[in-house]
Design a protein around this motif. Structure first.
Motif, PDB file in Angstrom:
ATOM      1  N   ARG A 155       7.129  21.786  24.255  1.00 17.24           N
ATOM      2  CA  ARG A 155       6.962  23.189  24.678  1.00 17.24           C
ATOM      3  C   ARG A 155       6.023  23.821  23.727  1.00 17.24           C
ATOM      4  O   ARG A 155       4.898  24.642  24.321  1.00 17.24           O
ATOM      5  CB  ARG A 155       8.401  23.894  24.309  1.00 17.24           C
ATOM      6  CG  ARG A 155       8.512  25.286  24.861  1.00 17.24           C
ATOM      7  CD  ARG A 155       9.763  25.738  24.835  1.00 17.24           C
ATOM      8  NE  ARG A 155      10.646  25.564  23.755  1.00 17.24           N
ATOM      9  CZ  ARG A 155      10.821  26.676  22.776  1.00 17.24           C
ATOM     10  NH1 ARG A 155      10.081  27.637  22.966  1.00 17.24           N
ATOM     11  NH2 ARG A 155      11.399  26.592  21.596  1.00 17.24           N
ATOM     12  N   PHE A 156       5.795  23.577  22.490  1.00 17.59           N
ATOM     13  CA  PHE A 156       4.835  24.070  21.516  1.00 17.59           C
ATOM     14  C   PHE A 156       3.492  23.631  22.067  1.00 17.59           C
ATOM     15  O   PHE A 156       2.676  24.411  22.168  1.00 17.59           O
ATOM     16  CB  PHE A 156       4.866  23.780  20.062  1.00 17.59           C
ATOM     17  CG  PHE A 156       6.279  24.604  19.441  1.00 17.59           C
ATOM     18  CD1 PHE A 156       6.426  26.104  19.807  1.00 17.59           C
ATOM     19  CD2 PHE A 156       6.814  24.099  18.513  1.00 17.59           C
ATOM     20  CE1 PHE A 156       7.504  26.634  19.174  1.00 17.59           C
ATOM     21  CE2 PHE A 156       7.970  24.588  17.778  1.00 17.59           C
ATOM     22  CZ  PHE A 156       8.107  26.026  18.387  1.00 17.59           C
ATOM     23  N   ASN A 157       3.224  22.405  22.440  1.00 16.70           N
ATOM     24  CA  ASN A 157       2.074  22.107  22.832  1.00 16.70           C
ATOM     25  C   ASN A 157       1.607  22.657  24.319  1.00 16.70           C
ATOM     26  O   ASN A 157       0.414  23.283  24.465  1.00 16.70           O
ATOM     27  CB  ASN A 157       1.978  20.441  23.243  1.00 16.70           C
ATOM     28  CG  ASN A 157       1.926  19.843  21.881  1.00 16.70           C
ATOM     29  OD1 ASN A 157       1.226  20.036  20.746  1.00 16.70           O
ATOM     30  ND2 ASN A 157       2.521  18.447  21.632  1.00 16.70           N
ATOM     31  N   ARG A 158       2.603  22.795  25.341  1.00 15.71           N
ATOM     32  CA  ARG A 158       2.167  23.437  26.569  1.00 15.71           C
ATOM     33  C   ARG A 158       2.003  24.913  26.454  1.00 15.71           C
ATOM     34  O   ARG A 158       1.092  25.369  26.955  1.00 15.71           O
ATOM     35  CB  ARG A 158       3.664  23.330  27.208  1.00 15.71           C
ATOM     36  CG  ARG A 158       3.257  23.890  28.777  1.00 15.71           C
ATOM     37  CD  ARG A 158       4.349  23.582  29.735  1.00 15.71           C
ATOM     38  NE  ARG A 158       5.637  24.153  29.213  1.00 15.71           N
ATOM     39  CZ  ARG A 158       6.690  23.476  28.602  1.00 15.71           C
ATOM     40  NH1 ARG A 158       6.561  22.118  28.471  1.00 15.71           N
ATOM     41  NH2 ARG A 158       7.961  24.225  28.225  1.00 15.71           N
ATOM     42  N   LEU A 159       2.781  25.468  25.435  1.00 15.77           N
ATOM     43  CA  LEU A 159       2.297  26.969  25.034  1.00 15.77           C
ATOM     44  C   LEU A 159       1.053  27.162  24.520  1.00 15.77           C
ATOM     45  O   LEU A 159       0.225  28.014  24.822  1.00 15.77           O
ATOM     46  CB  LEU A 159       3.406  27.614  24.246  1.00 15.77           C
ATOM     47  CG  LEU A 159       4.556  27.789  24.635  1.00 15.77           C
ATOM     48  CD1 LEU A 159       5.683  28.267  23.792  1.00 15.77           C
ATOM     49  CD2 LEU A 159       4.543  28.920  25.870  1.00 15.77           C
TER      50      LEU A 159
END
Length: 436
Positions: A155-159
């Motif tokens: 999720r952090f990478n995608r954001l």
């Protein structure tokens, strides 16, 4: 009829006397042999010392058993009083307890010692198998956190990618402070993911080693051959397996996960907003505060999950305790009741023979008591009575006079013979009739 039955019973008792002695001797010898085997299994020292010590002990046991039951067979059937029978039964009970204490348990060790030791090894193997499984589960418990960590990292990478490409968070594209913070959090979670995966490989390697030790121990339990060498090798495998279990306990990554989860929140360092415009910088600060809140929540979840793993009861240290065959038979007596019954029966079977003799002698006495005295007297007693009569007659004593009672004085006897007249010979005088 009663006399014939009594004689037949007495003839039967005389006929089985030799057999009774032979049976007592054989049973005492058998008990001594098994006692010898049992004693050898518990003595330590040189082979010569063990041989002579076991031989002397077993010989003493055989002699004691034979003497005890011989005494009981000789005396118990002839004790008729209630108090005497009770005392003899008390002595018999005491003797039986002493025989069981000095012989029967050693006989059981000789009969079922190897099987009892195999039972001990089998139960110990089950305990070690349970220890290995629990240690393996505790070591792999942190693996259950891996999906949550990976999902948060993605999720952090995608954001970060969305913010870089479209400005989804601040409305401005580019790799600014928000992208930098999201990438930093994703990198920390990636390190935690890598550490958990590395611990899985270590746990798998240790678990495979433990399974190999268990397979060897299982083969030692079920393989044929003398139990002593197998028990020694089993002990060495148990020591190695204990080391594997301890290593598994120390391999758990749960403490590291807890520290890493706390570092996510406590070690959170937000970069300074680098937006050139005031509105952009303000938006970056708000987004970074939101990220801080999200990281704190994720840190709390991971820390709580790690606490649950750490709260599990650790696998206690287990030591393999070798037993002798006699100790194993005593510990697992409930599993070898037939062997115990056989060992005790060898020693206490003569009690049945003694009770049979007592019953027969009691029947003989009851039948003889109903016979006349002339039929109860034996030839030996008749000869003895004749000898007594001859001795008394030679001394000038009239047995017939003694049988009639004490003799009267000589003068009194003569007066009786001269003055006493029979009733029929006495003169009859006519009775006078009363006057008219």
């Amino acid at each position: 009829m009663a006399l014939g039955a009594s004689h037949r019973l007495q003839d039967g008792v005389d006929a089985v006397e030799t057999m009774t002695r032979f049976a007592l001797a054989v049973l005492a010898l058998a008990s001594g042999v098994y006692t010898y085997l049992g004693v050898r299994s518990i003595l330590d020292g040189s082979p010569t010392a063990v041989f002579f010590a076991a031989l002397i002990y077993s010989s003493a046991v055989s002699v004691a058993i034979y003497a005890f039951w011989s005494y009981m067979a000789r005396f118990y059937p002839h004790v008729t009083s209630a108090s005497g029978r009770g005392a003899m039964l008390g002595v018999m009970a005491l003797g039986c307890a002493m025989i069981i204490a000095m012989s029967s348990w050693l006989n059981a060790a000789a009969l079922a010692g190897s099987a009892a030791l195999e039972q001990h090894l089998a139960e110990t193997l089950e305990d070690y198998t349970g220890d290995l499984d629990r240690a393996h589960q505790n070591a792999l418990a942190a693996q259950s956190l891996l999906p949550d960590i990976q999902r948060t990292q993605e999720r952090f990478n995608r954001l970060a990618e969305q913010e870089r490409a479209t400005g989804a968070l601040t409305g401005t594209t580019g790799a600014g402070s928000v992208v930098q913070l999201l990438s930093q959090m994703a990198a920390q979670l990636k390190e935690l993911d890598t550490g958990i995966n590395a611990s899985r490989e270590r746990v798998t390697t240790l678990f495979d080693q433990g399974r190999k030790h268990l397979e060897t121990m299982r083969g030692l339990v079920s393989s044929p051959g003398p139990i002593g060498p197998r028990a020694d090798q089993f002990a060495s495998e148990a020591v190695a397996l204990t080391g594997v279990v301890t290593s598994l306990e120390q391999t758990s990554i749960a403490p590291s996960v807890k520290r890493a989860a706390e570092d996510l929140s406590l070690g959170f360092i937000a970069p300074v907003a680098d937006g050139q415009e005031a509105g952009l910088a303000d938006r970056q600060d708000k987004v970074m505060e939101t990220i801080r809140t999200s990281v704190a929540a994720q840190s709390k979840v991971l820390s709580a999950a790690a606490d649950e793993i750490l709260a599990r009861a650790p696998v206690g240290e287990r030591r393999f305790v070798p037993l002798s065959s006699a100790e194993a038979v005593l510990r697992y007596a409930a599993d070898f009741i037939p062997s115990w019954a056989g060992a005790i029966s060898i020693d206490l079977l003569p009690a049945v023979l003694i009770f049979m003799l007592a019953i027969v002698h009691g029947a003989i006495r009851r039948q003889e008591e109903r016979l006349p005295f002339a039929e109860r007297i034996t030839a030996a007693e008749l000869l003895q009575a004749l000898e007594v009569q001859k001795a008394v007659t030679a001394g000038g004593i009239d047995l017939a006079a003694l049988a009639q009672g004490p003799a009267a004085p000589e003068g009194a006897e003569e007066d009786r013979s001269t003055n006493v007249t029979p009733l029929d010979a006495a003169p009859k005088t006519p009775r006078k009739s009363p006057p008219a």
